[in-house]
Design a protein around this motif. Structure first.
Motif, PDB file in Angstrom:
ATOM      1  N   HIS A   1       1.316   0.064  -9.916  1.00 35.93           N
ATOM      2  CA  HIS A   1       1.065   1.392 -10.473  1.00 35.93           C
ATOM      3  C   HIS A   1       2.190   2.382 -10.175  1.00 35.93           C
ATOM      4  CE1 HIS A   1      -1.551   3.982 -12.666  1.00 35.93           C
ATOM      5  NE2 HIS A   1      -1.479   4.900 -11.736  1.00 35.93           N
TER       6      HIS A   1
ATOM      7  N   HIS B   1      -0.664  -4.877 -21.275  1.00 34.08           N
ATOM      8  CA  HIS B   1      -1.517  -4.229 -20.284  1.00 34.08           C
ATOM      9  C   HIS B   1      -2.545  -3.382 -21.017  1.00 34.08           C
ATOM     10  CE1 HIS B   1       1.377  -5.559 -17.377  1.00 34.08           C
ATOM     11  NE2 HIS B   1       2.338  -4.896 -18.004  1.00 34.08           N
TER      12      HIS B   1
ATOM     13  N   TYR C   1     -10.158   2.528 -17.280  1.00 35.68           N
ATOM     14  CA  TYR C   1      -9.543   1.264 -16.906  1.00 35.68           C
ATOM     15  C   TYR C   1      -8.027   1.408 -16.933  1.00 35.68           C
ATOM     16  CZ  TYR C   1      -8.674  -3.759 -16.711  1.00 35.68           C
ATOM     17  OH  TYR C   1      -8.263  -5.005 -16.332  1.00 35.68           O
ATOM     18  N   ASN C   2      -7.370   0.836 -15.934  1.00 33.43           N
ATOM     19  CA  ASN C   2      -5.915   0.874 -15.884  1.00 33.43           C
ATOM     20  C   ASN C   2      -5.448  -0.393 -15.174  1.00 33.43           C
ATOM     21  OD1 ASN C   2      -3.218   1.245 -15.178  1.00 33.43           O
ATOM     22  ND2 ASN C   2      -3.458   3.422 -14.783  1.00 33.43           N
ATOM     23  N   ASN C   3      -4.826  -1.309 -15.912  1.00 33.80           N
ATOM     24  CA  ASN C   3      -4.309  -2.516 -15.259  1.00 33.80           C
ATOM     25  C   ASN C   3      -2.787  -2.571 -15.301  1.00 33.80           C
ATOM     26  OD1 ASN C   3      -3.655  -3.518 -17.822  1.00 33.80           O
ATOM     27  ND2 ASN C   3      -4.499  -5.536 -17.437  1.00 33.80           N
TER      28      ASN C   3
END
Length: 138
Positions: free
Chosen positions: A39, A16, A33-35
């Motif tokens: 979450h 990730h 950015y956070n994939n």
């Protein structure tokens, strides 16, 4: 001799991307950015036990701390940080971030004593972002 990674591991390893940079004026971390999937996962089995965090330079420790906090809040049990260089104060700040002993492990190639008022290591190796994206002097 080469061995395929897949033959060594029982199942595929997820990769990730958590992107952060340090805002140059305030020196505060900014997440761009956070994939991380799910979450806020409902079950403990939805996230990995260990996350490996690559941070080229730990100067003030701010971006490392923000990334560690994000991963721990997401549910990772242990964070391993790997860096090329760190300052003593930034390294100390990042190391203290783990709430439970053994939750954060940091591997660093070298350690500089000082950080300038602009948050750069002294002597350091320059801004990694500038080197990666050829933005020196812009």
């Amino acid at each position: 001799m080469s061995i395929a990674l897949q033959t060594l591991l029982p199942e595929p390893v997820p990769v990730h991307h958590l992107g952060l940079y340090r805002e140059p004026t305030t020196l505060q971390p900014v997440e761009y950015y956070n994939n991380l999937p799910y979450h806020r996962p409902a079950s403990a089995s939805a996230h990995p036990d260990v996350a490996i965090l690559l941070d080229p330079i730990i100067a003030t420790g701010g971006t490392s701390v923000a990334a560690i906090q994000t991963l721990l809040e997401w549910g990772v049990k242990k964070v391993v940080v790997i860096a090329v260089l760190a300052s003593e104060s930034g390294l100390d700040r990042a190391a203290k971030e783990g709430g439970v002993e053994g939750q954060v492990e940091i591997w660093v190639g070298g350690c500089d004593k000082e950080v300038t008022d602009k948050g750069m290591l002294r002597p350091g190796m320059g801004d990694v972002g500038d080197r990666l994206f050829l933005t020196i002097g812009k």
